[in-house]
Design a protein around this motif. Structure first.
Motif, PDB file in Angstrom:
ATOM      1  N   HIS A 479     -50.716  -5.419  60.163  1.00 48.57           N
ATOM      2  CA  HIS A 479     -49.465  -4.763  59.773  1.00 48.57           C
ATOM      3  C   HIS A 479     -48.711  -4.256  61.004  1.00 48.57           C
ATOM      4  CE1 HIS A 479     -50.158  -5.074  55.513  1.00 48.57           C
ATOM      5  NE2 HIS A 479     -51.347  -4.493  55.615  1.00 48.57           N
ATOM      6  N   ARG A 482     -46.709  -6.998  62.452  1.00 44.34           N
ATOM      7  CA  ARG A 482     -45.553  -7.319  61.613  1.00 44.34           C
ATOM      8  C   ARG A 482     -44.412  -6.329  61.807  1.00 44.34           C
ATOM      9  NH1 ARG A 482     -48.937  -8.733  56.100  1.00 44.34           N
ATOM     10  NH2 ARG A 482     -49.188 -10.980  56.489  1.00 44.34           N
ATOM     11  N   GLU A 483     -44.774  -5.061  61.980  1.00 43.68           N
ATOM     12  CA  GLU A 483     -43.745  -4.022  62.046  1.00 43.68           C
ATOM     13  C   GLU A 483     -43.369  -3.646  63.479  1.00 43.68           C
ATOM     14  OE1 GLU A 483     -42.199  -3.084  59.352  1.00 43.68           O
ATOM     15  OE2 GLU A 483     -43.525  -4.370  58.148  1.00 43.68           O
ATOM     16  N   LYS A 565     -37.524  -7.644  65.144  1.00 49.11           N
ATOM     17  CA  LYS A 565     -38.272  -6.376  65.177  1.00 49.11           C
ATOM     18  C   LYS A 565     -38.768  -6.076  66.569  1.00 49.11           C
ATOM     19  CE  LYS A 565     -39.715  -6.248  60.357  1.00 49.11           C
ATOM     20  NZ  LYS A 565     -40.834  -6.178  59.409  1.00 49.11           N
TER      21      LYS A 565
END
Length: 565
Positions: A479, A482-483, A565
């Protein structure tokens, strides 16, 4: 007949009346009178090394037997350690009773040594929390605890035991053994069920929840076969159906097969028998729209408070699982040539394709192929092998690729609790010593309750533990990429020699880094557990980049960077 007994003796006598054979716990001076009464009883008290492990073992016992798992812990720190298992039992609907030592009534409300108000502490994670202040009420309140833990939606009950009550001597009669109570479907509800099924063209069944037994699982499978219905299983309830059965089309949980997810979205009738339809089973409440799904929905659950809680179903039935399974199995054939039978076979084919070797291993050319590892487990181990796991990405290899043999071959926390793997595996082997038990554990997850290998050694529980060592908290790292791509923080791990640690506990330990080495290592582990009745551990050392069957960490990072991102 009434006899004069201490509160501690009354606790143990009540447990015997209610059929308790095994209890788990960590001793404490706050309930010495109970420990003394256990000395002369035939109840087996499994001594754990930490209260979290004891509570997880009690949860595993409740899942395997359907009877309340019994756990004893001391006050304050003991209770807080045990809270993770109580929360797991609540979210997993597992029957459990936790007895907690408490300060004496003469010290209460003074913040005495280790004093906690357990009604406030456990109020939202237990079905009932109470304190037995008088010894003459022990039989009544323990009977009530068993009744509440097993009736309706099963769950945990917490009873606090003040020290002075446990040594108080009274004359009081015993109760009868508890009798679980469950609701039943009415004839009109079963008639509406049949009408809705007859009108459907693309029905899907989702099984889940607790209160099943071997007979009810056979009955629900017989119902599905008679009606030619596809069966899926909710998150971490995959053992309600033998996964080799043609009716089984996959699990509805984290990492769901996209084709199965699409089938559920396109279904015109979803029949949910037992699951809570929570976040994990509904893919974040997206498979079914809340509060009114696009699909027709039949929701069957043992708790009236769960029905209509998130989803307003077209038909809501309050029933125990054993009761509804028997009722559905008795229904006549709805249609001799159901229009949906062909799609069931297609869905089964999609599952088998989903379980094929993932392309990531061919692409990355990894020395240790985790898919092949699961195939080797399936090849060497009997069909009734119990597989346990905690929380983490490593569990994907069990959930997606292992084919569970049927009722009570899977123990895993729907609460997502880390640290569940080892205690549940040890408990399973203690409860069913004749069966093979394999535990999947992550490297970070193992060390949260790995101390229970000492319990395994002490009670001759030959569990096989497979530790997935990738040097990180893998799920969080995934995660994180991903972030916040390429900003690794707080997820790296430096690990001990897990194989050596297992040997230090008196067990067998090996380290495996290649695919070819796993099969022989597994055979040696199986032989060791059978011969010595001690735990065996296989440490898998593999590339942490291979985080999921579908994508590597670097691919996830690159995709996140490309998205801005």
């Amino acid at each position: 007949m009434e006899t004069i007994r201490s509160g501690g003796q009354l606790i143990v006598d009540a447990l015997r009346i209610h059929g308790v054979e095994t209890a788990f716990g960590v001793p404490g001076e706050s309930y010495l009178a109970v420990l003394d009464a256990l000395h002369d009883s035939d109840i087996r008290f499994i001594i754990n090394r930490q209260e979290g492990g004891a509570a997880f073992m009690a949860d595993a016992y409740g899942k395997m037997t359907g009877k309340p798992g019994i756990c004893f812990v001391t006050r304050g720190p003991g209770a807080t350690n045990a809270s993770i298992g109580i929360h797991t039992a609540y979210q997993d609907s597992t029957p459990m009773i936790v007895f907690i030592g408490q300060v004496g009534n003469d010290f209460v409300e003074r913040e005495a040594f280790q004093e906690i108000d357990y009604r406030r502490m456990f109020g939202q994670m237990a079905k009932w929390v109470a304190q037995i202040d008088r010894a003459d009420r022990v039989p009544e309140m323990v009977a009530r605890a068993f009744q509440i833990a097993t009736s309706g939606r099963p769950g945990p009950v917490v009873l606090a035991l003040p020290e002075d009550m446990l040594v108080q001597e009274v004359s009081v009669s015993d109760t009868r053994r508890y009798q679980p109570v469950q609701a039943h479907a009415s004839p009109s509800q079963l008639a509406q069920f049949s009408t809705m099924l007859a009108a459907a063209r693309k029905p899907v069944v989702i099984l889940g929840g607790s209160d099943w037994n071997a007979t009810s699982c056979e009955q629900i499978l017989a119902f599905a076969r008679k009606q030619q219905l596809p069966l899926s299983c909710a998150f971490r309830f995959q053992d309600l159906v033998p996964n080799t059965d043609p009716q089984y089309i996959g699990d509805v949980g984290i990492g769901i097969n996209p084709k199965l997810a699409q089938r559920i979205r396109e279904s015109d009738l979803v029949i949910a028998i037992g699951p809570r339809l929570g976040e994990m089973t509904t893919s974040g409440y997206t498979l079914l729209e809340a509060p009114v799904p696009k699909q027709k929905l039949i929701h069957i659950h043992s708790d009236t408070l769960e029905l209509g809680r998130v989803y307003q179903a077209d038909l809501m039935i309050n029933s125990g699982m054993q009761e509804i399974a028997a009722a559905l199995a008795a229904l006549p054939v709805i249609s001799e040539n159901p229009v949906w039978s062909g799609s069931m076979h297609e869905a089964r084919a999609e599952l088998l394709a989903w379980q094929a070797e993932p392309a990531i291993f061919a692409k990355e050319n990894a020395p240790l192929n985790l898919w092949q590892m699961v195939q080797e487990l399936q090849k060497q181990l009997p069909a009734d092998t119990i597989v346990t796991n905690g929380a983490g990405n490593y569990a994907t290899w069990a959930h997606r690729y292992f084919r569970y043999g049927g009722f009570r071959t899977q123990l895993a926390p729907t609460s997502g609790a880390m640290g569940y793997s080892v205690p549940s595996g040890v408990a399973a082997k203690i409860i069913a010593p004749e069966r093979t038990v394999v535990t999947f554990a992550g490297d970070g997850e193992f060390l949260m309750n790995g101390q229970e290998l000492a319990t395994a050694a002490q009670y001759q529980a030959g569990v096989i533990v497979i530790v997935f060592n990738n040097g990180m908290y893998g799920t969080i790292r995934m995660h994180q990429e991903r972030e916040f791509p390429a900003r690794v923080s707080g997820t790296q791990l430096e690990n001990p020699d897990f194989a050596a640690l297992a040997r230090a506990f008196g067990g067998h330990g090996e380290t495996v880094a290649t695919t070819d080495a796993f099969g022989p290592a597994l055979a040696r582990a199986v032989e060791f557990t059978r011969e010595h009745k001690k735990p065996a551990l296989i440490e898998l050392q593999y590339d942490g980049n291979l985080i999921t069957p579908g994508a590597s960490l670097m691919a996830i990072r690159e995709q996140a960077i490309a998205s801005g991102k």
